[in-house]
Design an enzyme around this catalytic site. Structure first.
Site, PDB file in Angstrom:
ATOM      1  N   ASP A  30       0.854  -1.185   0.000  1.00 40.96           N
ATOM      2  CA  ASP A  30       0.000   0.000   0.000  1.00 40.96           C
ATOM      3  C   ASP A  30       0.892   1.238   0.000  1.00 40.96           C
ATOM      4  O   ASP A  30       1.908   1.274   0.700  1.00 40.96           O
ATOM      5  CB  ASP A  30      -0.896  -0.018   1.233  1.00 40.96           C
ATOM      6  CG  ASP A  30      -2.030   0.978   1.155  1.00 40.96           C
ATOM      7  OD1 ASP A  30      -1.750   2.196   1.126  1.00 40.96           O
ATOM      8  OD2 ASP A  30      -3.191   0.553   1.131  1.00 40.96           O
ATOM      9  N   ILE A  31       0.530   2.252  -0.780  1.00 40.63           N
ATOM     10  CA  ILE A  31       1.363   3.463  -0.846  1.00 40.63           C
ATOM     11  C   ILE A  31       1.160   4.373   0.358  1.00 40.63           C
ATOM     12  O   ILE A  31       1.933   5.306   0.552  1.00 40.63           O
ATOM     13  CB  ILE A  31       1.128   4.253  -2.149  1.00 40.63           C
ATOM     14  CG1 ILE A  31      -0.310   4.742  -2.245  1.00 40.63           C
ATOM     15  CG2 ILE A  31       1.532   3.432  -3.358  1.00 40.63           C
ATOM     16  CD1 ILE A  31      -0.534   5.755  -3.357  1.00 40.63           C
ATOM     17  N   ASN A  84     -12.901  -3.540   2.561  1.00 42.11           N
ATOM     18  CA  ASN A  84     -13.816  -2.405   2.660  1.00 42.11           C
ATOM     19  C   ASN A  84     -14.768  -2.514   1.477  1.00 42.11           C
ATOM     20  O   ASN A  84     -14.325  -2.624   0.337  1.00 42.11           O
ATOM     21  CB  ASN A  84     -13.062  -1.077   2.604  1.00 42.11           C
ATOM     22  CG  ASN A  84     -12.097  -0.930   3.761  1.00 42.11           C
ATOM     23  OD1 ASN A  84     -12.387  -1.320   4.883  1.00 42.11           O
ATOM     24  ND2 ASN A  84     -10.943  -0.369   3.480  1.00 42.11           N
ATOM     25  N   GLY A  90     -15.915   2.332   3.614  1.00 41.21           N
ATOM     26  CA  GLY A  90     -14.582   2.900   3.464  1.00 41.21           C
ATOM     27  C   GLY A  90     -13.888   2.543   2.165  1.00 41.21           C
ATOM     28  O   GLY A  90     -12.702   2.833   1.996  1.00 41.21           O
ATOM     29  N   HIS A  97     -10.308  -5.479  -3.093  1.00 41.28           N
ATOM     30  CA  HIS A  97      -8.964  -5.588  -2.540  1.00 41.28           C
ATOM     31  C   HIS A  97      -9.036  -5.963  -1.070  1.00 41.28           C
ATOM     32  O   HIS A  97      -9.916  -5.525  -0.346  1.00 41.28           O
ATOM     33  CB  HIS A  97      -8.132  -4.328  -2.753  1.00 41.28           C
ATOM     34  CG  HIS A  97      -8.757  -3.064  -2.265  1.00 41.28           C
ATOM     35  ND1 HIS A  97      -9.823  -2.453  -2.883  1.00 41.28           N
ATOM     36  CD2 HIS A  97      -8.448  -2.269  -1.212  1.00 41.28           C
ATOM     37  CE1 HIS A  97     -10.150  -1.346  -2.239  1.00 41.28           C
ATOM     38  NE2 HIS A  97      -9.327  -1.220  -1.208  1.00 41.28           N
ATOM     39  N   HIS A  99      -6.897  -5.899   2.390  1.00 40.66           N
ATOM     40  CA  HIS A  99      -5.754  -5.322   3.097  1.00 40.66           C
ATOM     41  C   HIS A  99      -5.190  -6.392   4.034  1.00 40.66           C
ATOM     42  O   HIS A  99      -5.940  -6.984   4.810  1.00 40.66           O
ATOM     43  CB  HIS A  99      -6.188  -4.133   3.958  1.00 40.66           C
ATOM     44  CG  HIS A  99      -6.757  -2.984   3.191  1.00 40.66           C
ATOM     45  ND1 HIS A  99      -6.012  -1.865   2.897  1.00 40.66           N
ATOM     46  CD2 HIS A  99      -7.986  -2.771   2.675  1.00 40.66           C
ATOM     47  CE1 HIS A  99      -6.768  -1.003   2.238  1.00 40.66           C
ATOM     48  NE2 HIS A  99      -7.973  -1.533   2.087  1.00 40.66           N
TER      49      HIS A  99
END
Length: 111
Positions: A30-31, A84, A90, A97, A99
């Protein structure tokens, strides 16, 4: 989808730090990490949200997420998987995706 950020990452149009890749999934850092380990696992094929994903592909996403936890060394200490879904959930990128979060204690309930 040409306007989907994650589809563009899968296509190689946008760079990402890839952690692992399978035939059907891609995992990358994740950026804007929220934990020492924060990796996103996505299906390579576009699906808007987790409810749109066939059970077999959902299982492949989860298996990849667990492999990420093992390779990152957080499988023994614990980690969190988060999907999410929808704006109230969110979700900001409307491509499924997962997390993978870990590397520190994670409080409950989340934000």
């Amino acid at each position: 989808m040409t306007d989907c950020l994650f589809c563009r990452i899968v296509a190689g149009e946008i760079p990402a730090t890839v952690v692992t890749e399978t035939e059907t999934t891609l995992a990358f850092r994740d950026i804007d990490p929220k934990a020492p380990t924060h990796v996103l696992v996505i299906p390579k094929e576009h699906h808007r949200e987790i409810g749109d994903v066939e059970p077999q592909l959902a299982g492949e996403i989860l298996a990849t997420a667990h492999q990420v936890a093992k390779s990152e060394g957080i499988d023994a200490s614990g980690y969190r998987l988060v999907f999410n879904t929808g704006e109230d959930g969110g979700q900001t990128v409307f491509h499924v995706h997962c997390h993978v979060l870990g590397g520190r204690g994670l409080s409950w309930p989340p934000g």
